[in-house]
Design a protein around this motif. Structure first.
Motif, mmCIF file in Angstrom:
data_model
loop_
_atom_site.group_PDB
_atom_site.id
_atom_site.type_symbol
_atom_site.label_atom_id
_atom_site.label_comp_id
_atom_site.label_asym_id
_atom_site.label_seq_id
_atom_site.Cartn_x
_atom_site.Cartn_y
_atom_site.Cartn_z
ATOM 1 N N THR C 38 0.834 -1.204 0.000
ATOM 2 C CA THR C 38 0.000 0.000 0.000
ATOM 3 C C THR C 38 0.866 1.250 0.000
ATOM 4 O OG1 THR C 38 -0.165 -0.290 2.385
ATOM 5 C CG2 THR C 38 -2.061 -0.938 1.078
ATOM 6 N N LEU C 39 0.486 2.190 -0.832
ATOM 7 C CA LEU C 39 1.218 3.449 -0.968
ATOM 8 C C LEU C 39 0.253 4.584 -0.677
ATOM 9 C CD1 LEU C 39 3.651 5.181 -2.086
ATOM 10 C CD2 LEU C 39 2.591 4.932 -4.321
ATOM 11 N N SER C 40 0.669 5.532 0.155
ATOM 12 C CA SER C 40 -0.223 6.636 0.501
ATOM 13 C C SER C 40 0.508 7.959 0.546
ATOM 14 C CB SER C 40 -0.828 6.418 1.888
ATOM 15 O OG SER C 40 -2.150 5.998 1.781
ATOM 16 N N ILE C 66 4.297 -8.015 -7.618
ATOM 17 C CA ILE C 66 3.876 -7.049 -6.601
ATOM 18 C C ILE C 66 2.690 -6.256 -7.141
ATOM 19 C CG2 ILE C 66 4.575 -5.088 -5.177
ATOM 20 C CD1 ILE C 66 7.436 -5.908 -5.559
ATOM 21 N N HIS C 67 1.691 -6.058 -6.291
ATOM 22 C CA HIS C 67 0.601 -5.168 -6.689
ATOM 23 C C HIS C 67 0.557 -3.983 -5.733
ATOM 24 C CE1 HIS C 67 -3.240 -3.958 -8.429
ATOM 25 N NE2 HIS C 67 -3.535 -3.584 -7.211
ATOM 26 N N VAL C 68 0.686 -2.785 -6.272
ATOM 27 C CA VAL C 68 0.691 -1.585 -5.442
ATOM 28 C C VAL C 68 -0.686 -0.948 -5.432
ATOM 29 C CG1 VAL C 68 1.656 0.713 -5.145
ATOM 30 C CG2 VAL C 68 3.101 -1.145 -5.947
ATOM 31 N N ASP C 69 -1.180 -0.695 -4.235
ATOM 32 C CA ASP C 69 -2.460 -0.021 -4.046
ATOM 33 C C ASP C 69 -2.175 1.416 -3.650
ATOM 34 O OD1 ASP C 69 -4.798 -2.374 -2.603
ATOM 35 O OD2 ASP C 69 -4.908 -1.172 -4.434
ATOM 36 N N TYR C 70 -2.431 2.335 -4.563
ATOM 37 C CA TYR C 70 -2.154 3.734 -4.235
ATOM 38 C C TYR C 70 -3.438 4.423 -3.796
ATOM 39 C CZ TYR C 70 -1.572 8.739 -5.129
ATOM 40 O OH TYR C 70 -1.582 10.113 -5.030
ATOM 41 N N SER C 71 -3.391 5.085 -2.656
ATOM 42 C CA SER C 71 -4.566 5.836 -2.233
ATOM 43 C C SER C 71 -4.130 7.161 -1.630
ATOM 44 C CB SER C 71 -5.376 5.040 -1.218
ATOM 45 O OG SER C 71 -4.604 4.808 -0.077
ATOM 46 N N GLY C 75 -6.928 15.019 3.443
ATOM 47 C CA GLY C 75 -7.261 15.906 4.561
ATOM 48 C C GLY C 75 -6.053 16.001 5.443
ATOM 49 N N ASP C 76 -6.264 16.027 6.717
ATOM 50 C CA ASP C 76 -5.165 16.195 7.642
ATOM 51 C C ASP C 76 -4.266 14.961 7.619
ATOM 52 O OD1 ASP C 76 -5.084 17.434 11.054
ATOM 53 O OD2 ASP C 76 -3.507 16.713 9.732
ATOM 54 N N TYR C 77 -3.204 15.046 6.844
ATOM 55 C CA TYR C 77 -2.335 13.889 6.638
ATOM 56 C C TYR C 77 -1.696 13.427 7.939
ATOM 57 C CZ TYR C 77 1.338 11.039 4.498
ATOM 58 O OH TYR C 77 2.166 10.008 4.145
ATOM 59 N N ALA C 78 -1.124 14.380 8.686
ATOM 60 C CA ALA C 78 -0.404 14.010 9.905
ATOM 61 C C ALA C 78 -1.323 13.282 10.879
ATOM 62 C CB ALA C 78 0.200 15.246 10.564
ATOM 63 N N THR C 79 -2.542 13.784 11.050
ATOM 64 C CA THR C 79 -3.469 13.155 11.993
ATOM 65 C C THR C 79 -3.864 11.768 11.533
ATOM 66 O OG1 THR C 79 -4.328 15.334 12.524
ATOM 67 C CG2 THR C 79 -5.634 13.466 13.213
ATOM 68 N N ALA C 80 -4.223 11.647 10.246
ATOM 69 C CA ALA C 80 -4.656 10.345 9.735
ATOM 70 C C ALA C 80 -3.522 9.328 9.853
ATOM 71 C CB ALA C 80 -5.105 10.488 8.284
ATOM 72 N N MET C 81 -2.308 9.734 9.504
ATOM 73 C CA MET C 81 -1.174 8.806 9.582
ATOM 74 C C MET C 81 -0.878 8.428 11.026
ATOM 75 S SD MET C 81 -0.163 7.888 6.668
ATOM 76 C CE MET C 81 1.430 7.184 7.003
ATOM 77 N N PRO C 91 0.063 2.494 6.018
ATOM 78 C CA PRO C 91 0.419 2.098 4.663
ATOM 79 C C PRO C 91 1.882 1.644 4.659
ATOM 80 C CG PRO C 91 -0.263 4.407 4.758
ATOM 81 C CD PRO C 91 -0.172 3.920 6.156
ATOM 82 N N ASP C 92 2.249 0.831 3.677
ATOM 83 C CA ASP C 92 3.608 0.299 3.669
ATOM 84 C C ASP C 92 4.622 1.364 3.288
ATOM 85 O OD1 ASP C 92 2.067 -2.538 2.203
ATOM 86 O OD2 ASP C 92 2.777 -2.369 4.267
ATOM 87 N N VAL C 93 4.269 2.138 2.249
ATOM 88 C CA VAL C 93 5.142 3.205 1.792
ATOM 89 C C VAL C 93 4.338 4.495 1.818
ATOM 90 C CG1 VAL C 93 6.558 4.061 -0.110
ATOM 91 C CG2 VAL C 93 6.422 1.612 0.331
ATOM 92 N N PHE C 94 4.959 5.576 2.269
ATOM 93 C CA PHE C 94 4.177 6.807 2.416
ATOM 94 C C PHE C 94 5.090 8.016 2.354
ATOM 95 C CE2 PHE C 94 5.634 7.211 6.762
ATOM 96 C CZ PHE C 94 5.819 5.899 7.154
#
Lengths: 305, 291, 399
Positions: C38-40, C66-71, C75-81, C91-94
């Motif tokens: 997962t990529l975010s 490999i299948h990459v799911d990009y989403s 919104g508030d990135y810091a809070t959601a992460m 997410p695996d990569v962000f």
């Protein structure tokens, strides 16, 4: 009017106790689901917050080797930014709540009276509450621009949101304007519960309209007053969004739009300092709680259930 | 005694009094219309901007120049607003119905039924109002993740089953209803639930209407919790607000599209409001009480 | 009637839950044979999101295992992460912004990459050192910069012509002189020559240009730079965005309320789409005693809790490698953080700042920035002295 205790036909003490038990049972059943929701999603997080406020707490939990202490509270005590945030928040609430209540009540009374085009006015006054807060805040920023509409009308060049002496009060005005419609709805509903014979009796007595309102309507709205005071008062103390938007996330100019919740948010989610954020949250909670108790003692006493 | 003297002074037959009353009324209407216009301005600006081009939208003229439907086309084609609207509508209806039921039932219990610890529980409920979302976020999120309720609607619905505001308001409203009705119901042998369902709930029409409007709107406009609970990785679950957020970027806001999207977002709220507001007509419930 | 409604609601909820559970189970079984990563990140606009999705599709095609799911997080990135980190479900990569990198690294939610670098013999020398160091703690790498932008000087061509100035200022002296010429010739009616925000994210560049640094924030070099910055306000040659009634200096340039601003590469797409009629020029950032600039940069990083670290590494190294980054640069939306990747045309003024740019970020970032910017506004308004501000900033950096 009979009192509530007389509603059950008394057929001996045993049956009365059984009836009381049944009433209590039904009471608990009716509030079971709500209390479960509140318990899980409000009380538990609060207790959790109180717990972690005594530790150095990060994103993944307790910091390595951390022990329980009042360190976070000491840090709050010493933090000028926190003091200013609390001061701003209470000053804001003290100003905006009476304004909202007065405006909302006024609008409700006007709508409730027999004027033509009631439905139109009802909708018009409610509109700011449903338009997205982004749009509203943008318009407010536009109207309160140094070269904006308001200044053109009153002939000034004041930067309302950009000046540390006026920024907070400008948000007070903005929020009072947008929430008046919602307060109006609550008062409108409450006004419907006042039976019209009350007004008829007053009219027959020849009471003036002002007196009718002040001596009869206003006191009868006490449960609504209490509700609005508590709900919107607490809402005001939790203010965050508008302050954040008009100051571009800085809490400025010169700390004038820093709110308590902004402080919590920054400590927890920007600095990953959850212990301190929780401590600030607990302090805010206690402050609000005390205030609400005072409100309940003064205004809430009227309606003993 | 009072009746006699008041009748004498109640109906003045002097024209000047009537004229000033007409003038007073006219002034009231003028003020009201002016106020209404002020309150309507955001709405008008929203509509105007949705028909502007991006460069034109940076300025605040109320007439678009040039007039274009680009933004509307973009919103309809580039973004899946039909889906967002459907999602928002579904959530709003479900949460509102659940709230109306649970809040009114609970409110009735707190207003009329006696059970030990009632006052303490009520204060506790008031207390929940005082807890900011930011403080609740992490514990709730961790809980819901462990229960696998993230990434779909169920977690969101669960935490919004009933709110303290709604329950509190219903309680306050039920307190104002005279006890005669419940007395009558008791004499008829009705149980507590029947009393609630058949008597109290219908009497609470205006309160239900107010809450329906406000809860629907609250859920419809909710951005924070949908973002956190199912706003990542599932565009087909986006609500209107999440959809609109795509139009606000760090260094740029696509104002025309945002306003067009906002209007699509406002429409259902306005409709709900127009439907339910007729319950605020005084005299409807008064008649019920008299009977 | 009410009973029917309640029944409908209950049925709806039940139906929804069933659908959701079913679809989740379905999704899981479909992907059993391929490793999902997962990529975010946050959104920089539909164009960027679509471009990144395109790049992800290219990766999926060339890496069938490999299948990459990009989403996108809208919104508030810091809070959601942060919430996801706390629930051990990130997410695996962000994306990681250079300003929050020290915090997240310290919290232990970002995966150190040294073992992977060694194993795949990944070449880190091509990254600009100033940018790479923003994601390095001690000897450990925690991510690679995916792009960046420094500050440059942007001017209004018509106003400059009116004031008789031939080109954008290159030094402090020229800046002062140009501002005065613009003021005296009345070239900026309804505005000020300069739009300077009360923001250390701009002023710090001037501090660097005066040989100052945050390591010794109460040094005379820093105070002198601050006084230089605030002198424009005192002399009526500059205003903050709020004072001009705009949201940021870019808007001031677009609405022609300022003739000189300092912004990064992000200004270009904004001006093109929102104020296409305003003719503006770009020059390299001004020079004080030395060249000094801020590198606003974002990394691709891996989560400590990533489920398939090897696959995540493959994605990460590809995105920040020559191939992946070249694709990302194709629309000119950002500048390459590698010296072996070309930028689209017209970016020379920005790229020139490469060697003198320091990553944007410092200890106790969020709380310190709040103090920095609020105090700076106070200094500009004359409510605080420069010394008081620097003392506050120093205390916050240490605390």
């Amino acid at each position: 009017m009979t009192s509530a205790t007389e509603t059950v036909p008394a057929a001996g003490r045993g049956s009365l106790f059984g009836a009381r038990l049944r009433e209590a049972g039904w009471g608990y059943l009716f509030v079971l689901l709500p209390m479960a929701v509140f318990g899980l999603f409000f009380i538990y997080p609060l207790v959790y917050g109180i717990y972690i406020s005594f530790f150095e707490w990060g994103i993944l939990g307790k910091a390595a080797g951390a022990t329980a202490s009042t360190e976070n509270y000491h840090a709050l005590w010493d933090d000028q930014v926190f003091h200013r945030a609390m001061r701003n928040t209470f000053e804001y609430a003290l100003l905006v709540v009476p304004l909202e209540m007065a405006l909302g009540l006024l609008l409700a009374l006007v709508i409730n009276a027999r004027i033509r085009g009631r439905a139109f006015f009802r909708s018009a006054f409610y509109v700011p509450s449903i338009v997205s807060s982004v749009a509203i805040t943008t318009i407010a920023i536009f109207i309160l621009n140094p070269d904006g509409l308001l200044n053109k009308i009153i002939g000034s060049d004041q930067a309302w949101f950009g000046d540390s002496s006026t920024a907070l009060y400008s948000v007070v005005g903005l929020n009072a304007w947008t929430t008046a419609g919602t307060v109006m709805l609550f008062y409108l509903a409450a006004l419907q519960s006042i039976p019209t014979d009350v007004y008829e009796a007053a009219a027959v007595d020849g009471t003036s309209r002002w007196r009718t309102f002040w001596r009869i309507t206003f006191p009868l709205l006490k449960p609504a007053h209490f509700f609005v005071l508590v709900v919107f008062g607490i809402g005001a103390l939790k203010v965050f969004d508008q302050f954040y938007i008009v100051s571009n996330g800085t809490g400025g100019p010169e700390y004038s739009t820093l709110s308590a919740v902004f402080y919590i948010y920054q400590e927890a989610f920007k600095s990953a300092n959850f212990g301190q954020g929780a401590a600030a949250g607990v302090v805010l909670f206690v402050a609000i709680f005390l205030l609400t108790l005072i409100q309940r003692a003064t205004v809430g006493r009227a309606e003993i259930g | 005694m009072t009746l006699q003297t008041s009748v004498a002074s109640a109906e003045p037959l002097v024209p000047p009094r009537a004229r000033s009353e007409i003038a007073g009324r006219a002034l009231l209407y003028v003020l009201l219309v002016a106020f209404a216009l002020l309150f309507f301005t955001p709405f008008i600006w929203t509509i105007a901007t949705s028909f502007k081009t991006l460069p034109d939208s940076a300025f605040f003229n109320l007439i678009p120049d040039p007039f274009t439907t680009e933004a509307w086309k973009s919103v309809w084609n580039d973004y899946d607003f039909k889906r967002y609207a459907l999602n928002s509508f579904f959530l709003a209806v479900v949460v509102t119905l659940l709230n109306l039921f649970l809040a009114s039932l609970g409110g009735y219990a707190f207003a009329r039924l006696r059970f030990p610890g009632r006052e303490v529980l009520f204060v506790l409920i008031l207390g929940t109002l005082m807890i900011p979302d930011q403080l609740r976020l992490i514990p709730i999120f961790v809980m819901l993740t462990n229960w696998h309720l993230i990434g779909n609607f169920s977690g969101y619905i669960l935490i919004n089953l009933v709110t303290a505001v709604n329950l509190f308001f219903m309680r306050q409203y039920f307190l104002t209803i005279p006890r005669d009705f419940e007395e009558a119901a008791k004499l008829d042998g009705a149980g507590y639930f029947k009393t609630y369902w058949r008597i109290m709930l219908p009497l609470a029409g205006p309160a239900i209407a107010a809450l329906a409007i406000l809860q629907f709107q609250g859920t419809w406009n909710d951005f924070f919790w949908p973002l956190i609970l199912f706003g990542q990785g599932s565009e087909h679950l986006y609500t209107m607000q999440l959809g609109l957020a795509q139009l606000t970027l760090t260094y740029q806001t696509l104002w025309p599209q945002l306003m067009a999207g906002s209007l699509i977002a406002i429409a259902p709220i306005l409709i709900i409001f127009l439907i339910f507001q007729r319950f605020f007509v005084s005299g409807v419930t008064a008649a019920g009480i008299k009977g | 009637m009410g009973r029917a409604r309640a029944a409908v609601a209950a049925t709806l909820v039940l139906a929804l839950l069933t659908v959701v559970v079913a679809s989740a189970a379905n999704a899981r079984s479909e992907r059993a044979t391929v490793t999902t990563v997962t990529l975010s990140g946050w959104s920089a606009g539909k164009t960027e999101d679509d471009l990144l999705q395109q790049i992800v599709n290219d990766f999926n095609t060339t890496h069938p295992a490999i299948h990459v799911d990009y989403s996108v997080i809208n919104g508030d990135y810091a809070t959601a992460m942060t919430a996801r980190f706390a629930a051990h479900n990130p997410p695996d990569v962000f994306y990681v912004d250079s300003s929050i990198a020290p915090t997240w690294i310290k919290q232990g939610v970002v995966q150190p990459l040294n073992a992977f670098i060694k194993k795949s013999k990944y070449d880190t020398t091509k990254f600009y050192p100033g940018l790479l160091s923003a994601f390095k703690v001690g000897k450990n790498y925690y991510g690679f910069p995916k792009d960046w932008s420094p500050l440059a000087v942007e001017i209004n061509k018509a106003m400059f012509a009116k004031a008789g100035i031939k080109k954008a200022p290159r030094t402090w002296a020229e800046l002062t002189a140009d501002a005065q010429k613009l003021a005296s010739s009345g070239a900026v009616p309804g505005g000020k020559p300069l739009c300077l925000p009360a923001d250390w994210a701009r002023m710090l560049a001037f501090v660097f240009q005066n040989k100052g640094s945050l390591a010794n924030v109460q040094a005379p070099a820093v105070a002198a730079a601050v006084n230089y910055y605030t002198s424009f306000f005192k002399n009526g040659l500059a205003a903050t965005p709020t004072q001009l009634g705009v949201g940021w200096p870019g808007e001031a340039l677009g609405k022609e309320k300022a003739a000189i601003i300092f912004e990064g590469n992000w200004l270009l797409p904004y001006m093109k789409s929102t104020f296409p009629q305003v003719g503006f020029g770009v020059g390299p950032m001004v020079k004080g005693k030395v060249n000094g600039n801020l590198g606003f940069t974002v990394s691709y990083s891996m989560a400590k809790d990533a489920k398939n670290k090897q696959a995540a590494w493959t994605l990460l190294s590809w995105l920040t490698g020559k191939v992946g980054m070249s694709k990302w640069m194709s629309l000119g939306l950002a500048l390459p953080s590698r010296s072996d990747v070309k930028a689209v045309g017209g970016r020379a003024p920005f790229l020139a700042a490469g060697p003198s740019s320091r990553g944007w970020g410092f200890p106790n970032f969020s709380a310190t920035l709040t103090i920095m910017n609020n105090d700076l506004q106070a200094v500009i308004d004359g409510h605080k002295t420069t010394a008081e501000m620097l003392s506050d900033v120093n205390a916050s950096l240490k605390g």
